[in-house]
Design an enzyme around this catalytic site. Structure first.
Site, PDB file in Angstrom:
ATOM      1  N   CYS A   3      26.242  10.939  44.920  1.00  0.00           N
ATOM      2  CA  CYS A   3      25.674  11.614  43.744  1.00  0.00           C
ATOM      3  C   CYS A   3      26.783  12.271  42.941  1.00  0.00           C
ATOM      4  O   CYS A   3      27.515  13.100  43.458  1.00  0.00           O
ATOM      5  CB  CYS A   3      24.710  12.720  44.171  1.00  0.00           C
ATOM      6  N   ASP A  47       6.845   2.209  37.536  1.00  0.00           N
ATOM      7  CA  ASP A  47       6.955   1.246  38.637  1.00  0.00           C
ATOM      8  C   ASP A  47       6.163  -0.042  38.395  1.00  0.00           C
ATOM      9  O   ASP A  47       6.241  -0.969  39.204  1.00  0.00           O
ATOM     10  CB  ASP A  47       6.506   1.884  39.958  1.00  0.00           C
ATOM     11  N   ARG A 101      23.028  15.307  39.220  1.00  0.00           N
ATOM     12  CA  ARG A 101      22.529  15.266  40.594  1.00  0.00           C
ATOM     13  C   ARG A 101      21.015  15.379  40.636  1.00  0.00           C
ATOM     14  O   ARG A 101      20.450  16.358  40.164  1.00  0.00           O
ATOM     15  CB  ARG A 101      23.153  16.410  41.388  1.00  0.00           C
ATOM     16  N   LYS A 154       3.819   3.842  50.233  1.00  0.00           N
ATOM     17  CA  LYS A 154       5.101   4.371  50.712  1.00  0.00           C
ATOM     18  C   LYS A 154       5.395   5.725  50.074  1.00  0.00           C
ATOM     19  O   LYS A 154       5.866   6.648  50.735  1.00  0.00           O
ATOM     20  CB  LYS A 154       6.225   3.388  50.369  1.00  0.00           C
ATOM     21  N   ASN A 155       5.106   5.846  48.763  1.00  0.00           N
ATOM     22  CA  ASN A 155       5.471   7.071  48.045  1.00  0.00           C
ATOM     23  C   ASN A 155       4.594   8.263  48.398  1.00  0.00           C
ATOM     24  O   ASN A 155       4.847   9.378  47.957  1.00  0.00           O
ATOM     25  CB  ASN A 155       5.453   6.825  46.527  1.00  0.00           C
ATOM     26  N   LEU A 170      16.722  19.976  40.916  1.00  0.00           N
ATOM     27  CA  LEU A 170      15.410  20.617  40.759  1.00  0.00           C
ATOM     28  C   LEU A 170      14.852  21.077  42.105  1.00  0.00           C
ATOM     29  O   LEU A 170      14.152  22.086  42.181  1.00  0.00           O
ATOM     30  CB  LEU A 170      14.432  19.655  40.082  1.00  0.00           C
ATOM     31  N   LYS A 215      11.635  19.868  34.122  1.00  0.00           N
ATOM     32  CA  LYS A 215      11.056  18.585  33.715  1.00  0.00           C
ATOM     33  C   LYS A 215      10.144  18.115  34.837  1.00  0.00           C
ATOM     34  O   LYS A 215      10.250  18.576  35.969  1.00  0.00           O
ATOM     35  CB  LYS A 215      12.143  17.565  33.385  1.00  0.00           C
ATOM     36  N   VAL A 216       9.270  17.190  34.514  1.00  0.00           N
ATOM     37  CA  VAL A 216       8.306  16.712  35.509  1.00  0.00           C
ATOM     38  C   VAL A 216       9.062  15.906  36.564  1.00  0.00           C
ATOM     39  O   VAL A 216       9.743  14.937  36.242  1.00  0.00           O
ATOM     40  CB  VAL A 216       7.233  15.822  34.849  1.00  0.00           C
TER      41      VAL A 216
END
Length: 419
Positions: A115, A305, A120, A22-23, A124, A160-161
């Site tokens: 949000c 996950d 929020r 899905k991702n 990014l 940030k990642v």
């Protein structure tokens, strides 16, 4: 609301076919907005978020069909706004913004539901598009992006990642003028898959899978055929299901090299694991797993996950194991539910200390998020008695037909239709 009724304990064994990720499928479906010719996307899982995305693409004027594969023709897109009704249920909708502004010079997406401005998660994405030359306004609950002419390549250092923002910037940069470099980029396999899809359409991308991705802008993207990679989290979930029940499993249509950190921990827990090009087998030889220590971190480290599933593994393992969550706050909501089933655990800030017990007992429990709810269903498979898992719409968001797949492995599970 639907529930799962699970009777245990059972030893899970057999074969399972893993669905597409899905991702990866979600960002790939949105990235298809960049293509001026038809695209065929194979191995797309049948999930609620995928259906919502296909609906959203249709509303923008895209032709979307599903018969085995998903077919997308975005040549006639004529609406550039993703409305609140569809966005409110799915954060991923923000991924429409980059392709729309890159290809059409304009796009607007309703802010994902509720949000708070301070924290929020779209920040990014917005700063990335601004660095590519887009003008961004927040009006009436919408993020509105526009640019005169084309976006311009830029050197972008991510604060940030972020998997989501890496996708947005990379997708938009494919049609920008000049070269874009993303530093501190996310390295997840799903980022690599999205990049490889874009390359299939004619994009020039290199460095995907490292923390520095380079995109040379092109004038247009064409069509193509692409197969979504297998879901590594679904794979890991079924491997844990076999591990905690002393069982034996073969996962077909899997991709072992996306699961190195997870397989290493399963071996530490005593599992006998073998891999081939597109399969993984796990055999516990009827033994209880041994407790392991896990610390989540961005890929290629241990994935957040898989944290809930390994928390469960430790709670029925021999010994004591520590699980430390460094990615998300509030990601231990499954622990009190597992304690109701007889687990012994303490939470200290971002760590769960798991004291393994020999058996769990069935109970009525409530799913709180996607991965936590999967761990509760697995707990039900090995617990003595009946477990009722409520609010399983969370599971349906991320697992395709989980009850059918578990049943094929010997689980006694049924879906109980809600009022």
């Amino acid at each position: 609301m639907d529930k799962f009724r699970v009777q245990g304990p059972t030893t899970l064994q057999g074969e399972v076919t893993i669905s597409g990720a899905k991702n990866a499928a979600l960002p790939i479906l949105f990235a298809a907005l960049l293509a001026e010719e038809p695209v065929e996307i194979q191995n797309v899982p049948k999930l609620k978020d995928i259906d919502t995305t296909m609906k959203l693409l249709s509303q923008l004027g895209t032709k979307v069909e599903r018969n085995g594969s998903v077919w997308i023709d975005a040549s006639q897109v004529n609406i550039f706004c993703a409305p609140y009704e569809l966005v409110k249920t799915m954060r991923a909708s923000i991924w429409a913004l980059g392709p729309l502004v890159a290809r059409f010079g304009q796009g607007q997406v309703s802010l994902p539901g509720g949000c708070a401005i301070g924290a929020r998660p779209v920040d990014l994405h917005i700063t990335g598009l601004e660095q590519l030359g887009a003008e961004i306004k927040l009006e009436e609950g919408y993020v509105k992006a526009s640019v005169n002419g084309r976006l311009k390549g830029a050197h972008i250092v991510m604060d940030k990642v972020s998997v989501g923002a890496t996708v947005t910037i990379m997708s938009a940069a494919t049609l920008a003028e000049g070269t874009t470099v993303i530093e501190n980029a996310a390295r997840e396999p799903e980022i690599v898959d999205t990049a490889n899809f874009l390359v299939t359409l004619g994009a020039k991308i290199s460095g995907q899978g490292t923390d520095r991705i380079t995109i040379e802008g092109v004038e247009r993207l064409g069509g193509g055929v692409y197969r979504v990679l297998p879901d590594r989290i679904e794979t890991g979930t079924f491997l844990v299901a076999a591990a905690i029940s002393g069982g034996k499993i073969v996962c077909r249509n899997a991709q072992p090299d996306t699961l190195d950190a997870v397989l290493a921990k399963l071996r530490d827990a005593g599992a006998d694991i073998e891999t081939g090009e597109d399969w993984i087998s796990l055999d516990m030889h009827g033994q209880r797993p041994k407790a392991v220590n896990v610390r989540t971190a961005p890929h290629p480290a241990f994935p957040t996950d898989m944290q809930a599933q390994f928390t469960l593994l430790n709670l029925v393992a021999e010994g004591t194991g520590f699980i430390t969550e460094t990615i998300f706050e509030n990601r231990f909501m499954h622990v009190p539910e597992l304690i109701r089933m007889g687990a012994h655990a303490e939470i200290e800030s971002n760590t769960v200390i798991c004291h393994g017990v020999e058996k769990l007992s069935g109970a009525q429990v409530m799913a709180t998020d996607l991965r936590a709810s999967a761990s509760l269903v697995l707990a039900g498979c090995i617990a003595e008695g009946t477990t009722l898992v409520d609010r399983i719409y969370h599971i349906d968001r991320g697992y395709e037909r989980i009850e059918d797949k578990l049943r094929a492995l010997g689980a006694n599970i049924e879906r109980v239709k809600g009022e």
